[in-house]
Structure formats: structure tokens, C-alpha cells
Write a protein that holds these residues in place. Structure first.
Motif, PDB file in Angstrom:
ATOM      1  N   PHE A  15      13.903  29.822 -16.048  1.00 46.83           N
ATOM      2  CA  PHE A  15      13.945  29.312 -14.674  1.00 46.83           C
ATOM      3  C   PHE A  15      14.908  30.120 -13.801  1.00 46.83           C
ATOM      4  O   PHE A  15      14.641  30.347 -12.629  1.00 46.83           O
ATOM      5  CB  PHE A  15      14.335  27.832 -14.656  1.00 46.83           C
ATOM      6  N   ILE A  16      16.056  30.497 -14.374  1.00 41.54           N
ATOM      7  CA  ILE A  16      17.045  31.194 -13.543  1.00 41.54           C
ATOM      8  C   ILE A  16      16.827  32.702 -13.540  1.00 41.54           C
ATOM      9  O   ILE A  16      16.695  33.319 -12.486  1.00 41.54           O
ATOM     10  CB  ILE A  16      18.480  30.856 -14.017  1.00 41.54           C
ATOM     11  N   SER A  39      21.311  24.322  -9.550  1.00 36.86           N
ATOM     12  CA  SER A  39      20.586  23.426  -8.653  1.00 36.86           C
ATOM     13  C   SER A  39      19.913  22.290  -9.424  1.00 36.86           C
ATOM     14  O   SER A  39      19.663  22.393 -10.619  1.00 36.86           O
ATOM     15  CB  SER A  39      19.522  24.203  -7.883  1.00 36.86           C
ATOM     16  N   ALA A  40      19.636  21.213  -8.670  1.00 32.34           N
ATOM     17  CA  ALA A  40      18.955  20.069  -9.272  1.00 32.34           C
ATOM     18  C   ALA A  40      17.557  20.451  -9.734  1.00 32.34           C
ATOM     19  O   ALA A  40      17.021  19.866 -10.670  1.00 32.34           O
ATOM     20  CB  ALA A  40      18.897  18.916  -8.276  1.00 32.34           C
ATOM     21  N   LEU A  41      16.972  21.452  -9.066  1.00 34.04           N
ATOM     22  CA  LEU A  41      15.626  21.899  -9.439  1.00 34.04           C
ATOM     23  C   LEU A  41      15.608  22.430 -10.874  1.00 34.04           C
ATOM     24  O   LEU A  41      14.803  21.999 -11.707  1.00 34.04           O
ATOM     25  CB  LEU A  41      15.166  22.996  -8.467  1.00 34.04           C
ATOM     26  N   VAL A  42      16.533  23.354 -11.168  1.00 35.38           N
ATOM     27  CA  VAL A  42      16.581  23.952 -12.508  1.00 35.38           C
ATOM     28  C   VAL A  42      16.946  22.885 -13.547  1.00 35.38           C
ATOM     29  O   VAL A  42      16.303  22.780 -14.596  1.00 35.38           O
ATOM     30  CB  VAL A  42      17.592  25.117 -12.546  1.00 35.38           C
ATOM     31  N   GLY A  43      17.970  22.071 -13.221  1.00 34.40           N
ATOM     32  CA  GLY A  43      18.376  21.022 -14.143  1.00 34.40           C
ATOM     33  C   GLY A  43      17.239  20.045 -14.397  1.00 34.40           C
ATOM     34  O   GLY A  43      16.976  19.651 -15.532  1.00 34.40           O
ATOM     35  N   GLY A  44      16.537  19.674 -13.329  1.00 34.38           N
ATOM     36  CA  GLY A  44      15.441  18.716 -13.454  1.00 34.38           C
ATOM     37  C   GLY A  44      14.300  19.260 -14.301  1.00 34.38           C
ATOM     38  O   GLY A  44      13.756  18.563 -15.156  1.00 34.38           O
ATOM     39  N   MET A 104      17.624  22.309  -3.993  1.00 32.41           N
ATOM     40  CA  MET A 104      18.005  23.710  -4.165  1.00 32.41           C
ATOM     41  C   MET A 104      19.525  23.891  -4.115  1.00 32.41           C
ATOM     42  O   MET A 104      20.028  24.941  -4.480  1.00 32.41           O
ATOM     43  CB  MET A 104      17.364  24.589  -3.076  1.00 32.41           C
ATOM     44  N   ASP A 105      20.255  22.878  -3.625  1.00 29.35           N
ATOM     45  CA  ASP A 105      21.713  22.982  -3.527  1.00 29.35           C
ATOM     46  C   ASP A 105      22.354  22.902  -4.902  1.00 29.35           C
ATOM     47  O   ASP A 105      21.800  22.305  -5.824  1.00 29.35           O
ATOM     48  CB  ASP A 105      22.276  21.824  -2.686  1.00 29.35           C
ATOM     49  N   VAL A 145      22.838  25.646 -17.701  1.00 28.50           N
ATOM     50  CA  VAL A 145      22.238  26.123 -16.454  1.00 28.50           C
ATOM     51  C   VAL A 145      23.207  25.973 -15.280  1.00 28.50           C
ATOM     52  O   VAL A 145      22.809  26.087 -14.126  1.00 28.50           O
ATOM     53  CB  VAL A 145      20.890  25.430 -16.129  1.00 28.50           C
ATOM     54  N   GLY A 146      24.464  25.727 -15.568  1.00 25.79           N
ATOM     55  CA  GLY A 146      25.499  25.821 -14.536  1.00 25.79           C
ATOM     56  C   GLY A 146      25.742  24.575 -13.712  1.00 25.79           C
ATOM     57  O   GLY A 146      26.317  24.655 -12.634  1.00 25.79           O
ATOM     58  N   MET A 147      25.325  23.401 -14.201  1.00 28.55           N
ATOM     59  CA  MET A 147      25.534  22.196 -13.400  1.00 28.55           C
ATOM     60  C   MET A 147      26.911  21.567 -13.602  1.00 28.55           C
ATOM     61  O   MET A 147      27.072  20.353 -13.516  1.00 28.55           O
ATOM     62  CB  MET A 147      24.441  21.168 -13.671  1.00 28.55           C
TER      63      MET A 147
END
Lengths: 309, 389
Positions: free
Chosen positions: B232-233, B242-247, B335-336, B321-323
Motif C-alpha cells: 500500500f505504501i 493514514s487511516a486509509l493504509v491502516g484501514g 488521507m491525513d 505502517v506508521g500509525m
């Protein structure tokens, strides 16, 4: 003459489209598995182009930060193994004992109360267990050891191992409970009729019959312990340490993966790529354990001709 | 008839009965150990977290003038500066900007106290200079120090000052991430289950699918993080943290849970329902869509809620993934950069200040409350809609 013809002549095309959409959705799960495999595999291959494959599995020095970086993962594997061993020596007897009580001794009302309570243990997020291990259990172990004249680290393998064991109890107990309950009652009655006591029946008849299922539960527990991350990240050490002393700090595969990916290193440095090499080892081992575990359960099902388990 | 005359009398019987009892005690004690642990654990969290319900405030005179607009340190008397929360003091110039009528006035205000003062009031270990401590004791004597309900914890995001940090941004991040995760995992999971149960020919292909889903459920969660990072990244170029990648990462993890529970729900719908549908001339899609799925829906929902609860507590892949970035303000889109509640707990647990411990434990209590309510909801749904065929 009245015909029963449908007004929607495109129906069969629509039906086919829906079917293909469903197949597409089902393919996602396969893509995920292969996505994991290949994304880890490719990066791991990149790593092994830079660093020796043999030394990775046999070397004892792990120093990713230095200029002449060395990647010998043996102390990391050893740490993982020892923490898993501690976790299983907590989880296996307690989990199996709880399962036997719930399936053989507990009344129906006791069961309906106790089973969800045990499942609460499974629902607690691992980060919470990690906090508990680091803030409560580790200082407790250090205090106890000091009072009997032993020296223990605040990041001892024992603290994270014990808490991990508690986390795994419900994994073992719920699967063992299912298989023990599934053992046909005729076996128990036959044994009791021959004059065996209840505990003898359980030990010599029920448990041996349920053995494949119990082994399968244990393998699943081991696989869970190997892959557990948060507890060890928060409560175990960072230092690769090849030692048998469970009061010392040790590190695990998952801790090193997190540690090497959280910093701000360049993505193609050996230090970052080493995470994928460790990930590959973890993937292969847990997948093997799971496949063996599923085989075991199948054997058990075939033995008693059960369809739902 | 005496024992000796009984041909069936076993002389070792006493010993065997003793062993029987001991074995029973072993099973009872192992279950008790697990439950005692649960009690100790919950008790420990409640004891550590309950003090975070209140936060210390000090009543001081704040002067709103040009000087204090330039430097917040001038807004209160010099001797109180060290006792007050720096983060709260910093807001004073902002407040004056938003409300110009304050200019030139002096007011008695309850100001948020420094975390060390808070620790002192809660009788934990504290580090306050003896001069400041004297001032503080004088203030306490004048009853100008008070513990009030900790609204900051629920209305603010993370902060570098413990007394000013809260879980709001992590909560918003969790909600966004879970919306993404469920929006992806629910339709795909249910579709996979429908395909496997209703449409597949149970051949090699569906067997392969089945084994694959089983294995997916057993893969350690951290490896999903590696997948998220690599695909994803790095490959798709979605924004890190981002919440997108985490989600999306969580969606792949939740998928097997939803598939397995949906299959069980579909299987519990009796064949007679389907046959009645076919008998009336319905096509397969019509039977599944209008009859089987609605009947299986409560079961599917129960499984999905359990999957949701599990995704909510997941930390390891999200760290990869950096959250775990420092997020003081709530994210406004997927995206934030965002953080989630377990990751916030992880960050706080690693902080050196003592005041973060109670906040970590309080965060854990909030998380556990949500998780237990979700699981209870799943049980209630199951009980309410369960149909015995």
C-alpha cells in the motif's frame, strides 16, 4: 396460452455477472496471502543479496547500526524460542486444565458463566497485556528476585513470557474444550462401567482420544506466541542475547521487525531489509505450524466422523 | 459383607479416590488461576486509571494585557508559573485574539495545573522545587487548588505535556480506520462466503480457497503490517500513517473472521428455504439475495461485530505502517496522518513522565469498555435474532 416467460430477458447474463463478481471477491483472500508472501519474499531476497544467508541462520552477532553491520539472527531466534517456551509452560497446563473442568466437571450453568469469562481474556488487546507486563508484572518479578537474592532485568524474558502465556490460555482452552466435548459419551460410559474413577477415565480414555485436537490447539498456541508482537515490544528487551537465564532481557523476531521499521532509515538499507528476512522466517514457521495443526484436527474429525468442528 | 470378603474390592481404591480428588482440584485451580488473573488485571487497570478521571486546577488571577499577549509567561504572577500547565498558559494569547473585549481586564480563573502538581495532589511520586511546593501549599490552604472532572482527556488530542493530552484524536482516527476497514472487508467477506457456500462446485478451487482463508487467519498480525508497508505504501504510494493504509491493512486481517462467521450463518439456513424458492421458479441469485441472505443476516452481523472489535484492538500492523505518529489534532480525512487508540496507548506507555501512566490506564479502560460493549452487542444480537430451525 399463457407462458411463464420472464420479462427480463437479460436475467441469465446478470446472474452470471453476479457470480463472477463473487468469484472476484473470493480471489481477494488468495491475493492477500500471495501478496504477503511475495512482498516479504522479494524484500528478503534483496536482503540476502547484501548479506550472507548462512550467517543469518548461524551467526551470533546482530549489529545492524554499525558500519560493518552483522546480521546473525541466532540470538534472536533463541530469545523467541525461550519466551515461547515460557508462554507455553504457562498456557498449556492452565488452558488444558480449564478445558477439562469446563467439559467434564462443570454444570451447565457454571459453563454458561465461565466460558464467556475466559473469552474476555482472548478479547483483551495485546497492547494492554504489554502495558500490564511492563508496568506491573516486570517490577513485581524484579522485587521478588531481589528479595531472594537474584538479579532480574526489568525487561526479563520471564515477565513477557508469563503474560503471553496468559494471553494464550483461551486459545488452548476453547479449542481443547471443543474436542473434549466432541469425544463420544459412549467411551466415558464404557470406562466408568469398568470401574474406573472419573479422573482415570479422563486421563486414560478421554484425553488420548482427544489428543490430535489438543496437539492442534497447542500448535496454534505456539504459532500465536511466535507471532505475538506488542507484549514483547513493550516488556521484553531490544538486545539480542544468547542465554538460558530467563531473568535476563531477551529479544524476539517480532521486536526486531518493529524496531528496524519504526525509525527513519532508508528503505533499502540492510538494517530495514533485515525486518523482511526475519518476517519470512516467521511466515514459514507459523504457516507450517498452522498446516500441521489443521491436519491434526482433520484426523480427529475423521476418527469420530464429525462434520462440524 | 466385609470389604475383605468382597471379590471386587480393590485395596488401592483409597489411593485412586485421592488421586481422583486431586485431579479435580487441579482442573478447578487452573480455571481459577485464569479468572484470578483476569480480576487482578482489571483491578490493576482500574486502580491505575481511575485517578485520571480528575485533573487538578489552580485558581489564579490572569491579567489580559499587551504584555501577556506577547508572552504568556507574563499573564500570571511569576511565582505561579511553574505550578501551571504550560500548554494551558500558551492558550491565553489565543483566547485574547478571539475575544478582544478581554483586553485590559484581570480575572480569577481556574487554570489547569502542571502534571507534577497533579501528581502531588493525587499522592503519587512528584518532583516540585521546594519554593514552588511552598507556594502550592499556601494555595491549597486558601482552597484555591481543586480536582475537577477531567474533560481535557476526552476533548483534546495527544500532547507533549501529559496534563493536556487526551484521546480524542486517537478516537477519531480509530473510527476513520475502522470505517475504511469495514467498508472493504464486509462486502468482500460476505461475497466470499456466499460464493463458497452457495455457488462454488466444492471442487479443488474452492478447497484451495478454504485452506487459504484458514491460513490467512493464522498469519501473525505483524506480517500484515509488512504487506501494508510493501504494497500500500511503497507500491501504491498511499500516504504513510493514514487511516486509509491502516484501514486497508486491518481489512485484510478481518476478512477471514467475516468469511468464517458468514459461512456458518449461511449454512444454518435450512435447505428447505432454498428448495421452496426454486420450486416457485426463482433463480439462484434471487433465492440467495431475497431469502437466504436476509435469514443469515443476524449471524453475519454478529461475526462482523466480533471482527470489528478484534480490528479495533490491533496494534502491531498499524505501528509498521506508521500509525504511531504524534497527532495533536483529529484527522479530518482518511488521507491525513492519524493514530488509533491502541497505538496511542502504546505511545503513552513509552513516555517517561509518571503522569502518562494514569492516562495510559484510562485509555485502556476506555478501549476495554468499547470492546466489551461491542462483544455484548454481538451476543445480544445473536440471542435476539437466533432462529432454531
Amino acid at each position: 396460452m399463457q407462458t411463464f416467460e420472464t420479462k427480463n430477458r437479460n436475467r441469465h447474463i446478470q446472474e452470471d455477472m453476479i457470480k463472477y463478481a463473487l468469484i472476484l471477491a473470493a480471489t481477494i483472500s488468495i491475493l492477500t496471502t500471495f501478496g504477503i508472501l511475495f512482498s516479504i519474499l522479494f524484500e528478503a531476497i534483496e536482503f540476502f543479496k547484501l548479506k550472507s544467508f548462512v550467517y543469518f541462520f548461524t551467526g551470533t552477532e546482530w549489529s545492524p547500526g554499525t558500519v560493518d553491520s552483522k546480521f546473525g539472527a541466532l540470538p534472536i531466534f533463541a530469545g523467541t524460542f525461550i519466551i515461547t517456551l515460557i508462554a507455553m509452560s504457562v498456557a498449556l497446563p492452565i488452558g488444558l486444565g480449564s478445558a477439562i473442568f469446563m467439559s467434564e466437571y462443570a454444570t451447565k450453568t457454571q459453563r454458561t458463566i465461565l466460558k464467556p469469562l475466559l473469552e474476555v481474556l482472548a478479547g483483551i488487546p495485546t497492547v494492554v497485556y504489554g502495558f500490564f507486563a511492563a508496568i506491573t508484572v516486570a517490577p513485581f518479578i524484579v522485587n521478588v528476585c531481589n528479595s531472594i537474592g537474584l538479579e532480574a532485568s526489568f525487561n526479563s524474558a520471564l515477565a513477557s513470557g508469563v503474560v503471553m502465556g496468559i494471553m494464550i490460555i483461551p486459545v488452548i482452552s476453547s479449542l481443547s474444550d471443543d474436542v473434549i466435548t466432541a469425544v463420544p459419551d459412549s467411551l466415558r460410559k464404557g470406562s466408568l462401567a469398568l470401574g474406573m474413577t472419573k479422573s482415570e477415565t479422563i486421563k486414560d480414555v478421554v484425553i488420548p482420544s482427544a489428543m490430535p485436537g489438543i496437539i492442534s490447539a497447542a500448535l496454534l498456541g505456539i504459532s500465536k506466541a511466535l507471532g505475538e508482537t506488542m507484549i514483547v515490544v513493550m516488556a521484553a528487551g531490544l538486545r539480542p542475547n544468547l542465554s538460558w537465564n530467563i531473568l535476563e532481557d531477551m529479544t524476539t523476531v517480532t521486536v526486531r521487525i518493529v524496531d528496524s521499521l519504526v525509525g527513519d532509515q532508508a528503505f533499502n538499507s540492510p538494517a530495514t531489509l533485515s525486518a523482511f528476512a526475519l518476517g519470512l522466517a516467521l511466515f514459514v514457521v507459523t504457516l507450517t505450524l498452522n498446516i500441521v495443526s489443521v491436519r491434526m484436527i482433520q484426523k480427529f474429525k475423521e476418527k469420530y466422523k464429525m462434520s462440524s468442528l | 459383607m466385609s470389604k475383605e470378603m468382597n471379590p471386587f474390592y480393590d485395596p488401592s481404591l483409597k489411593k485412586r479416590h485421592l488421586k481422583d480428588k486431586l485431579f479435580k482440584y487441579f482442573t478447578i485451580s487452573s480455571l481459577s488461576i485464569s479468572l484470578i488473573f483476569l480480576a487482578i488485571f482489571l483491578g490493576d487497570m482500574i486502580i491505575k486509571g481511575s485517578s485520571a478521571i480528575q485533573q487538578t486546577y489552580i485558581q489564579v488571577e490572569v491579567s489580559y494585557n499587551e504584555k501577556s499577549k506577547k508572552s504568556y509567561r507574563k499573564a500570571v504572577e511569576r511565582k505561579y508559573i511553574n505550578l501551571l500547565s504550560r500548554a494551558a498558559l500558551r492558550e491565553i494569547p489565543m483566547k485574547m485574539k478571539n475575544n478582544p473585549s478581554l483586553m485590559g481586564t484581570k480575572k480569577l480563573v481556574w487554570m489547569l495545573a502542571d502534571d507534577q502538581v497533579d501528581m502531588y495532589m493525587k499522592e503519587y511520586y512528584y518532583k516540585i522545587k521546594s519554593r514552588d511546593l511552598k507556594t502550592l501549599k499556601a494555595l491549597i490552604g486558601d482552597s484555591r487548588v481543586e480536582k475537577k472532572f477531567n474533560t481535557i482527556f476526552f476533548t483534546h488530542g495527544d500532547s507533549k505535556t501529559p496534563e493536556y493530552s487526551g484521546i480524542l484524536s486517537a478516537m477519531v482516527g480509530t473510527i476513520l480506520t475502522l470505517i475504511v476497514a469495514m467498508a472493504v472487508a464486509f462486502p468482500i467477506g460476505v461475497a466470499t462466503a456466499v460464493y463458497l457456500e452457495e455457488f462454488s462446485s466444492h471442487g479443488k478451487w474452492s478447497q484451495f480457497l478454504e485452506v487459504n482463508i484458514n491460513n490467512l487467519a493464522a498469519i501473525p498480525s505483524i506480517l500484515f503490517g509488512l504487506l501494508g508497508l510493501a504494497i500500500f505504501i511503497n507500491l501504491f504510494g498511499f500516504p504513510r500513517s493514514s487511516a486509509l493504509v491502516g484501514g486497508l491493512t486491518l481489512a485484510l486481517m478481518t476478512l477471514p473472521i467475516i468469511v468464517v462467521s458468514s459461512r456458518a450463518a449461511l449454512r444454518s439456513v435450512p435447505a428447505s428455504i432454498r428448495q421452496a424458492g426454486y420450486g416457485l421458479g426463482l433463480t439462484k441469485v434471487q433465492v440467495v439475495k431475497d431469502h437466504v441472505l436476509p435469514l443469515a443476516f443476524p449471524g453475519i452481523m454478529t461475526g462482523s461485530i466480533i471482527g470489528l472489535a478484534q480490528a479495533m484492538g490491533e496494534t502491531a500492523p498499524l505501528i509498521i505502517v506508521g500509525m504511531i505518529a504524534f497527532i495533536p489534532d483529529s484527522p479530518s480525512s482518511i488521507m491525513d496522518a492519524a493514530t488509533v487508540m491502541p497505538a496511542q496507548i502504546f505511545t503513552w506507555a513509552g513516555m517517561p513522565e509518571r503522569a502518562y501512566i494514569e492516562r495510559t490506564a484510562a485509555g485502556i479502560l476506555v478501549l476495554l469498555t468499547v470492546l466489551i460493549s461491542l462483544n455484548a452487542l454481538a451476543v445480544i444480537l445473536r440471542k435476539k435474532f437466533e432462529v432454531k430451525w
